[in-house]
Design an enzyme around this catalytic site. Structure first.
Site, PDB file in Angstrom:
ATOM      1  N   ASP A 159       7.344  -1.300  10.741  1.00 58.50           N
ATOM      2  CA  ASP A 159       7.454  -2.195   9.586  1.00 58.50           C
ATOM      3  C   ASP A 159       7.383  -3.668   9.959  1.00 58.50           C
ATOM      4  O   ASP A 159       6.651  -4.434   9.330  1.00 58.50           O
ATOM      5  CB  ASP A 159       8.767  -1.940   8.817  1.00 58.50           C
ATOM      6  CG  ASP A 159       8.630  -0.755   7.878  1.00 58.50           C
ATOM      7  OD1 ASP A 159       7.482  -0.318   7.621  1.00 58.50           O
ATOM      8  OD2 ASP A 159       9.670  -0.262   7.402  1.00 58.50           O
ATOM      9  N   ARG A 187      24.137  -7.414  11.755  1.00 55.93           N
ATOM     10  CA  ARG A 187      23.296  -8.299  10.932  1.00 55.93           C
ATOM     11  C   ARG A 187      23.715  -9.769  11.015  1.00 55.93           C
ATOM     12  O   ARG A 187      22.852 -10.634  11.176  1.00 55.93           O
ATOM     13  CB  ARG A 187      23.240  -7.817   9.474  1.00 55.93           C
ATOM     14  CG  ARG A 187      22.674  -6.403   9.298  1.00 55.93           C
ATOM     15  CD  ARG A 187      21.387  -6.162  10.085  1.00 55.93           C
ATOM     16  NE  ARG A 187      20.842  -4.831   9.839  1.00 55.93           N
ATOM     17  CZ  ARG A 187      20.399  -4.008  10.781  1.00 55.93           C
ATOM     18  NH1 ARG A 187      20.444  -4.363  12.054  1.00 55.93           N
ATOM     19  NH2 ARG A 187      19.906  -2.828  10.475  1.00 55.93           N
ATOM     20  N   ASP A 193      20.924  -3.901   4.148  1.00 62.55           N
ATOM     21  CA  ASP A 193      20.567  -4.895   5.159  1.00 62.55           C
ATOM     22  C   ASP A 193      19.882  -6.121   4.564  1.00 62.55           C
ATOM     23  O   ASP A 193      20.084  -7.240   5.029  1.00 62.55           O
ATOM     24  CB  ASP A 193      19.725  -4.246   6.267  1.00 62.55           C
ATOM     25  CG  ASP A 193      20.584  -3.319   7.133  1.00 62.55           C
ATOM     26  OD1 ASP A 193      21.786  -3.615   7.270  1.00 62.55           O
ATOM     27  OD2 ASP A 193      20.066  -2.322   7.643  1.00 62.55           O
ATOM     28  N   SER A 199      15.161   7.600  10.394  1.00 64.48           N
ATOM     29  CA  SER A 199      15.341   6.156  10.435  1.00 64.48           C
ATOM     30  C   SER A 199      16.618   5.902  11.228  1.00 64.48           C
ATOM     31  O   SER A 199      17.697   6.357  10.851  1.00 64.48           O
ATOM     32  CB  SER A 199      15.472   5.624   9.008  1.00 64.48           C
ATOM     33  OG  SER A 199      16.012   4.320   9.057  1.00 64.48           O
TER      34      SER A 199
HETATM   35  N1  ARG Z   1      24.128   2.675   5.715  1.00 56.57           N
HETATM   36  C1  ARG Z   1      24.442   1.942   6.886  1.00 56.57           C
HETATM   37  C2  ARG Z   1      24.771   0.506   6.558  1.00 56.57           C
HETATM   38  O1  ARG Z   1      24.402   0.047   5.522  1.00 56.57           O
HETATM   39  C3  ARG Z   1      23.379   2.068   7.965  1.00 56.57           C
HETATM   40  C4  ARG Z   1      22.020   1.530   7.641  1.00 56.57           C
HETATM   41  C5  ARG Z   1      21.209   1.501   8.884  1.00 56.57           C
HETATM   42  N2  ARG Z   1      19.814   1.627   8.749  1.00 56.57           N
HETATM   43  C6  ARG Z   1      19.076   2.682   9.171  1.00 56.57           C
HETATM   44  N3  ARG Z   1      17.817   2.527   9.236  1.00 56.57           N
HETATM   45  N4  ARG Z   1      19.578   3.830   9.533  1.00 56.57           N
HETATM   46  O2  ARG Z   1      25.403  -0.183   7.307  1.00 56.57           O
END
Ligand code: ARG
Length: 407
Positions: free
Chosen positions: A14, A98, A127, A178
């Site tokens: 991506d 993040r 995110d 993912s």
């Molecule tokens: N749901 C979790 C969060 O919002 C993990 C998201 C992580 N992304 C992924 N591509 N698995 O913190």
């Protein structure tokens, strides 16, 4: 002059496609910034390969920043002192990385004199919220671009786009999972896990695969709420987290399978691997039981819930979160001592002991043997007055709670 954009670059499909797409569609100049928050733990790819991909996608420049110690010392350490478990379970693995990335994106935007930053998040997740709210908290003047939210391509379309532009990607059309990882753990989504009834597959797991049949015991030492040593060996927090992830994870401890509430209103099934996060928070919280005064501990427990929600929701840089930090810092002064933990395969963990130089546990007060220093007679008046209100109520109105006489 072209608009200059600093992109949070992971090296994946991506963000690689995002480089080319932004140049192509928006006629901008793109600088790729890869922030190493510990995601290299089990990849075979070098940063040189990733650099080649960034430049091959059309980026003007590529910068790697090693933020592992910073993430541990300033972010994971706060998650530990806050005993942070979102919705009682998730230790904020992705949520914690993040703001680290955001900080460096903003720094690089300044260094390169850029007008915008960009991220590769979709419109469905947390995110995007964390990136955008975070950037605006640090740099209200910077624009935030989200190409993936604009382009409306499926994964297949992205692969075709990469082929068309000769972008050297490794990902194929049938990549199933993912995965987001950093030194605090791994978040694994998609594939068969999208049905919450399906048991998570072993294949994408790395940290919590059972690799030993033997129990592992370790003693974690804390100073003012921060873990500083394992079994008497002092180490940096980043190394300590790595060590515990490895040693505890080998016993199968540290996997979470849950359905959580995203900020955007979607429920999502998530599987996490985070042995060190869970063990260190459990140990820290246990040590607090020994050293924190009761009312302080109870109030802190309420604020911990809010802290985890704020961080999950992208509010790391916000006045409420910072005020709670100040409260938590004030509570940590005496959170010094040792906690012993036993990990028993497959996946069990128990705390087997705790000690502190300034415990509020008082043997003389607690014991039932001849060393008892507690004045039992003092309790007589205390209990009478404590129960007076209920006694008065029972005499006038409350007799209905007594066992009714047998007929
Ligand atoms: N749901 C979790 C969060 O919002 C993990 C998201 C992580 N992304 C992924 N591509 N698995 O913190």
């Amino acid at each position: 002059m072209k608009k200059r954009v600093v992109l949070a670059y992971s090296g994946g499909l991506d963000t690689s496609v995002a480089v080319r797409w932004m140049i192509d569609e928006w006629d901008v100049e793109v600088i790729c910034v890869l922030v190493n928050v510990g995601q290299d733990a089990d990849t075979t790819e070098s940063f040189d390969d990733i650099r080649a991909r960034a430049l091959g996608s059309g980026a003007t420049d590529f910068v790697v920043i090693d933020a592992r110690e910073e993430m541990a010392d300033e972010f994971c350490s706060r998650a530990i002192t806050a005993n942070a478990r979102y919705e009682g379970k998730y230790p904020l693995v992705s949520a914690l990385s993040r703001p680290v990335i955001v900080r460096h994106l903003v720094d690089q935007a300044r260094a390169f004199n850029a007008q915008a930053v960009a991220h590769g998040c979709t419109g469905k997740g947390n995110d995007q919220v964390r990136f955008e709210v975070g950037v605006h908290a640090l740099a209200p003047d910077l624009e935030v671009l989200a190409p993936v939210r604009n382009w409306g391509m499926s994964r297949g379309d992205s692969v075709d786009y990469a082929m068309k532009w000769d972008i050297p990607i490794k990902a194929t059309r049938d990549k199933i999972y993912s995965i987001d990882e950093n030194l605090w753990g791994r978040a694994v989504e998609c594939g068969e896990m999208e049905d919450p009834w399906n048991e998570p597959p072993e294949e994408p797991m790395t940290l919590t695969r059972v690799r030993t049949e033997r129990a592992v015991e370790m003693t974690i030492s804390f100073v003012a709420g921060r873990p500083v040593a394992v079994d008497g060996v002092a180490m940096s927090l980043a190394d300590l987290i790595g060590y515990v992830n490895h040693a505890a994870g080998a016993t199968g401890f540290g996997r979470i399978d849950m359905v959580e509430n995203r900020r955007v209103g979607i429920k999502s099934r998530e599987v996490y691997e985070c042995p060190a996060a869970l063990a260190l928070i459990a140990a820290h919280s246990d040590l607090e039981d020994l050293v924190l005064e009761r009312d302080l501990a109870r109030e802190k427990a309420r604020l911990e819930i809010r802290w985890a929600e704020l961080v999950y929701d992208g509010m790391w840089f916000s006045p409420l979160k910072e005020a709670i930090d100040a409260f938590i810092d004030e509570t940590q002064q005496h959170v010094t001592g040792d906690v012993r933990i036993r990990f028993s395969p497959p996946g069990a963990m128990r705390i087997t002991g705790r000690r502190a130089p300034a415990p509020l546990y008082d043997y003389g007060l607690a014991t039932y043997d001849e060393h008892d220093t507690f004045k039992h007679a003092d309790s007589e008046g205390f209990v009478k007055i404590y129960g007076l209100g209920v006694k008065t109520w029972a005499a006038r109105q409350g007799a209905k709670n007594a066992t009714p006489p047998r007929q």
